[in-house]
Design an enzyme around this catalytic site. Structure first.
Site, PDB file in Angstrom:
ATOM      1  N   HIS A   1      11.436   4.597   2.510  1.00  0.00           N
ATOM      2  CA  HIS A   1      10.149   4.166   2.084  1.00  0.00           C
ATOM      3  C   HIS A   1       9.053   5.148   1.605  1.00  0.00           C
ATOM      4  O   HIS A   1       8.186   5.012   1.031  1.00  0.00           O
ATOM      5  CB  HIS A   1       9.398   3.290   3.188  1.00  0.00           C
ATOM      6  CG  HIS A   1       8.699   4.187   4.006  1.00  0.00           C
ATOM      7  ND1 HIS A   1       9.558   4.752   5.282  1.00  0.00           N
ATOM      8  CD2 HIS A   1       7.418   4.805   4.247  1.00  0.00           C
ATOM      9  CE1 HIS A   1       8.527   5.148   5.989  1.00  0.00           C
ATOM     10  NE2 HIS A   1       7.681   5.257   5.369  1.00  0.00           N
TER      11      HIS A   1
HETATM   12  C1  UD1 Z   1       2.368   4.340   5.261  1.00  0.00           C
HETATM   13  C2  UD1 Z   1       2.041   5.750   5.913  1.00  0.00           C
HETATM   14  C3  UD1 Z   1       3.491   6.420   6.067  1.00  0.00           C
HETATM   15  C4  UD1 Z   1       4.172   5.701   7.008  1.00  0.00           C
HETATM   16  C5  UD1 Z   1       4.238   4.471   6.601  1.00  0.00           C
HETATM   17  C6  UD1 Z   1       4.936   3.639   7.697  1.00  0.00           C
HETATM   18  C7  UD1 Z   1       0.017   6.823   4.627  1.00  0.00           C
HETATM   19  C8  UD1 Z   1      -0.371   7.686   3.704  1.00  0.00           C
HETATM   20  N1  UD1 Z   1       1.308   6.587   4.652  1.00  0.00           N
HETATM   21  O1  UD1 Z   1       3.140   4.201   4.352  1.00  0.00           O
HETATM   22  O2  UD1 Z   1       2.839   7.867   6.523  1.00  0.00           O
HETATM   23  O3  UD1 Z   1       5.333   6.486   7.213  1.00  0.00           O
HETATM   24  O4  UD1 Z   1       3.039   3.921   6.620  1.00  0.00           O
HETATM   25  O5  UD1 Z   1       5.168   2.463   7.283  1.00  0.00           O
HETATM   26  O6  UD1 Z   1      -0.729   6.358   5.457  1.00  0.00           O
HETATM   27  N2  UD1 Z   1       2.301  -3.067   2.327  1.00  0.00           N
HETATM   28  C9  UD1 Z   1       2.451  -4.593   2.465  1.00  0.00           C
HETATM   29  N3  UD1 Z   1       2.431  -5.140   3.565  1.00  0.00           N
HETATM   30  C10 UD1 Z   1       2.185  -4.304   4.679  1.00  0.00           C
HETATM   31  C11 UD1 Z   1       1.806  -2.862   4.546  1.00  0.00           C
HETATM   32  C12 UD1 Z   1       1.950  -2.408   3.318  1.00  0.00           C
HETATM   33  O7  UD1 Z   1       2.997  -5.354   1.437  1.00  0.00           O
HETATM   34  O8  UD1 Z   1       1.876  -4.725   5.859  1.00  0.00           O
HETATM   35  C13 UD1 Z   1       2.527  -2.650   0.945  1.00  0.00           C
HETATM   36  C14 UD1 Z   1       1.042  -2.288   0.360  1.00  0.00           C
HETATM   37  O9  UD1 Z   1       0.551  -3.332  -0.261  1.00  0.00           O
HETATM   38  C15 UD1 Z   1       1.352  -0.771  -0.337  1.00  0.00           C
HETATM   39  C16 UD1 Z   1       2.668  -0.348   0.051  1.00  0.00           C
HETATM   40  O10 UD1 Z   1       3.212  -1.461   0.996  1.00  0.00           O
HETATM   41  O11 UD1 Z   1       1.651  -1.149  -1.754  1.00  0.00           O
HETATM   42  C17 UD1 Z   1       2.480   0.836   0.889  1.00  0.00           C
HETATM   43  O12 UD1 Z   1       1.595   0.562   1.928  1.00  0.00           O
HETATM   44  P1  UD1 Z   1       0.583   2.085   2.513  1.00  0.00           P
HETATM   45  O13 UD1 Z   1      -0.089   1.574   3.705  1.00  0.00           O
HETATM   46  O14 UD1 Z   1       0.015   2.358   1.432  1.00  0.00           O
HETATM   47  O15 UD1 Z   1       1.603   3.170   2.644  1.00  0.00           O
HETATM   48  P2  UD1 Z   1       2.982   2.808   3.377  1.00  0.00           P
HETATM   49  O16 UD1 Z   1       4.101   3.259   2.351  1.00  0.00           O
HETATM   50  O17 UD1 Z   1       3.379   2.007   4.189  1.00  0.00           O
END
Ligand code: UD1
Length: 360
Positions: A206
């Protein structure tokens, strides 16, 4: 003493759980609150972990959701400032390296509230990773820095952190793993996916470096299709990765020996890890969990902030050149795996040491 622990994203929940259990054993001395920022919000990225880890519903849920780094961090800060003003805690405890970790540390520091950082000192030395910025800044603001491996102590000292703030406590993620491992025997996940013990490859990817551009995603699909020619693959897909696969119209290009699933809960995922022939990942925590379980791990990144998993564990960091990754897979399939050892103090007692330090 009043302490607020912050949990925001999936890899935080299994770190907060053992600390919460330990605080509860000392409830005469400490009033412990959990604040969930809502950085991760899908049922299978959040609620399922609270259920599996027997965590109570959070005392505060900030519901910040997704956004750019600045938007998300700012929303968490504004919402958490209200919580801190209302509760006036003696200490804020943050774990890991996600945006929630840094945002709440910044709020606490500016309000003069003490900060404990669990999983301090890890460094990839790659500032293009948002997590590296989060780690460095959180550590520089913290009063208690709890370290999981020796490299963390050296990194913090090099950055001028005083010795008396650094505590080598071990790894709370392993506390959770040890506690919940017996429950994996009751998991039906292998049966449900038609997988045989030791005969499949578990994949999670991811990180922006692997999934954010069409070019890198195409390489990932090619690579996994090659792996699947040799072994069944199960790939629980993170929402970020799924979105990109859909945007690039690549979701249907995996070969049919690859099981594409939604994100999987904590105990079922442990069961999948424990029984895999190997794991391919770009996650931080999974490098540690596979080392503990003696399962070979191939990390598709150019660096790791967890060098002990390579030095004494089962991890191989192969970079983002997927031909090299394929060579690593083939060599493991030929039986060329290293057995690896468990790093010092990954013994299930990290939370006990952390809470002991905070309460003395
Ligand atoms: C975050 C952490 C990363 C960790 C990862 C584990 C930061 C900078 N990054 O990255 O270190 O390894 O979590 O999963 O904090 N989304 C959903 N549903 C959810 C969560 C996220 O749809 O429940 C989507 C969001 O809309 C977003 C994308 O996933 O567009 C990324 O989510 P985000 O929390 O920004 O970062 P991660 O890639 O999950």
């Amino acid at each position: 003493m009043k302490i607020i622990s912050v949990a925001g994203a999936r890899p935080n929940f299994m770190k907060v759980a053992p600390i919460h259990k330990e605080f509860r054993r000392h409830k005469d001395l400490v009033h412990h609150l959990i604040c969930h920022t809502g950085q991760h919000f899908d049922e299978n990225m959040s609620k399922v972990f609270f259920d599996d880890l027997e965590l109570p519903p959070p005392d505060y849920y900030l519901g910040v959701g997704a956004g750019s780094h600045a938007e998300q961090t700012a929303r968490i800060m504004t919402a958490f400032e209200d919580v801190a003003q209302q509760e006036k805690p003696d200490l804020v405890l943050v774990v890991g390296d996600v945006n929630s970790t840094l945002a709440c540390s910044l709020v606490a520091a500016k309000m003069g509230i003490k900060i404990a950082h669990v999983e301090a000192g890890l460094r990839s030395f790659d500032r293009t990773m948002p997590e590296e910025i989060n780690r460095m800044l959180t550590d520089s603001l913290s009063d208690f820095l709890f370290v999981t491996e020796k490299s963390g102590i050296e990194n913090l000292k090099r950055e001028g952190i005083a010795d008396n703030k650094i505590f080598f406590s071990g790894n709370v993620m392993i506390d959770s793993l040890l506690y919940y491992l017996p429950k994996t025997d009751r998991s039906g996940v292998l049966r449900n996916f038609g997988l045989n013990k030791g005969k499949y490859v578990l994949v999670t990817l991811h990180r922006p470096s692997n999934v954010d551009s069409e070019k890198s995603l195409k390489r990932v699909v090619f690579f996994l299709n090659e792996v699947a020619d040799k072994r069944k693959v199960i790939f629980p897909v993170h929402p970020r990765t799924r979105k990109k696969l859909i945007d690039c119209e690549l979701l249907n290009t995996f070969n049919d020996r690859i099981i594409i699933s939604d994100p999987i809960g904590y105990i079922d995922f442990l069961a999948l890890m424990k029984n895999a022939e190997m794991v391919i990942t770009d996650s931080g925590g999974i490098q540690e969990e596979t080392t503990f379980l003696h399962i070979p791990c191939i990390t598709i990144r150019n660096s790791t902030e967890r060098p002990v998993t390579v030095e004494i564990g089962t991890n191989r960091v192969v970079g983002t050149d997927l031909h090299k990754a394929l060579d690593a897979v083939f060599s493991l399939l030929k039986g060329e795996a290293k057995n690896g050892d468990v790093p010092p103090l990954w013994d299930g007692k990290a939370a006990e040491r952390i809470v002991g330090t905070l309460l003395t």
